[in-house]
Design an enzyme around this catalytic site. Structure first.
Site: not given
Length: 347
Positions: A70, A73, A116, A156, A167, A169, A171
């Protein structure tokens, strides 16, 4: 809050946000990375007037790697990721495969946690407040960049949405144009002002709070409701009671109350369906254009949260009328969606 800015091996900026001042995050990135090559361009549809971003270089971006690989991470001796530090609270960095770059804008990745296997809904209020601080910081920084017309923070979540990294997250896009959705909102707001002298956002919020049938939860400074003409099966809009154009303009009281209400909304979404896996969703901050003027003064910051899941075993796919003509058909009555979201409140 402590903010640490440093650079990745290919020159991209990475920022660490910490609740305490003692965190040391300026760890060098030792990966042998070449400067990224992007080919983004913005084209304008002559019939609709909408802008379309062409970003063909993104075909080769990382897609659902195994957990051990990933890129979001923290780095370990065995795996150098996009985040060189061995630990972090919230990290923001320039996307390695951006839709927008250089003269066309900027794309950043926001990592909510080093864990994660968790989600935003499982964060505590302190961490959610730190994410809000990071969104606010980046809105200020990106809005000041030359050529940026609007800053869009979003998350998303879920394979059904099309995420390429598991993971937790989100944007942030610094756009060189005002998005079509915001443009349509502003046109409706201007027409309402000319017709009534009032603000349409204020009217929508006041109507929803007064009627109550579609209100999901309400605090002292925020209200969450299913919109009257919801497009998605389960869709909630979260508004501050005092109209502000963007995240930096939020008052301290609204900023302090947000984490509790937002986490409750996300947790209710996860309890909507009798499933072991979490509910896929898109969470989107709608902020005013950066250019000072009437449009910015009239706009109301708000968050729109919706899922593509319409029942435990069915997804909402965009049909021909929706994809082809932008005429939405909703299978769930908004009042029923609001009632369901009230039912699944935290015990």
């Amino acid at each position: 809050m402590k903010r640490t800015s440093t650079r990745l091996a290919d020159g991209r900026e990475i920022l660490y946000f910490d609740t305490a001042d003692g965190a040391a995050r300026a760890v060098p990135d030792t990966r042998p990375l070449d400067a990224g090559l992007t080919s983004s361009e913005v084209r304008r549809d002559p019939l609709l007037g909408d802008h379309v971003v062409i970003a063909s270089h993104r075909q080769g971006r990382t897609h659902l790697p195994p957990t051990k690989d990933c890129p979001l991470c923290p780095s370990t001796p065995d795996h150098a990721s996009e985040i060189p530090a061995p630990d972090y609270e919230v990290a923001v960095f320039e996307n390695r495969f951006p839709s927008l770059a250089g003269d066309t804008g900027r794309c950043e990745v926001v990592c909510f946690t080093p864990d994660h296997h968790t989600s935003f809904a499982e964060l505590d209020e302190e961490r959610a407040a730190l994410v809000l601080a990071a969104w606010t910081d980046r809105t200020v920084g990106l809005s000041a960049r030359e050529g940026v017309a609007q800053v869009y923070c979003f998350e998303n979540r879920g394979a059904e949405i099309g995420v390429t990294l598991a993971h937790p997250h989100g944007q942030i896009y610094a756009l060189p144009f005002v998005t079509p959705r915001t443009t349509r909102m502003l046109a409706a707001v201007a027409a309402h002002r000319d017709r009534t002298g009032g603000n349409l956002f204020d009217s929508v919020l006041a109507t929803e709070r007064a009627e109550g049938a579609r209100v999901v939860l309400e605090g002292e400074h925020w209200s969450a409701f299913v919109p009257y003409a919801a497009r998605w099966p389960y869709e909630v809009h979260l508004y501050p009671h005092r109209r502000v154009p963007d995240l930096p303009a939020l008052g301290d009281a609204a900023r302090a109350e947000f984490p509790r209400l937002y986490l409750e909304l996300l947790r209710r979404f996860d309890r909507l369906f009798d499933r072991a896996d979490p509910t896929p969703y898109i969470s989107a901050w709608h902020q005013a254009p950066t250019e000072p003027g009437r449009a910015r003064a009239d706009f109301a910051l708000h968050l729109e949260l919706f899922t593509v899941r319409r029942s435990a075993d069915k997804l909402k796919y965009l049909a021909g009328t929706e994809s082809g003509m932008e005429a939405f058909m909703n299978d769930v009555r908004p009042e029923d969606a609001a009632a369901r979201l009230r039912e699944v409140a935290t015990p």
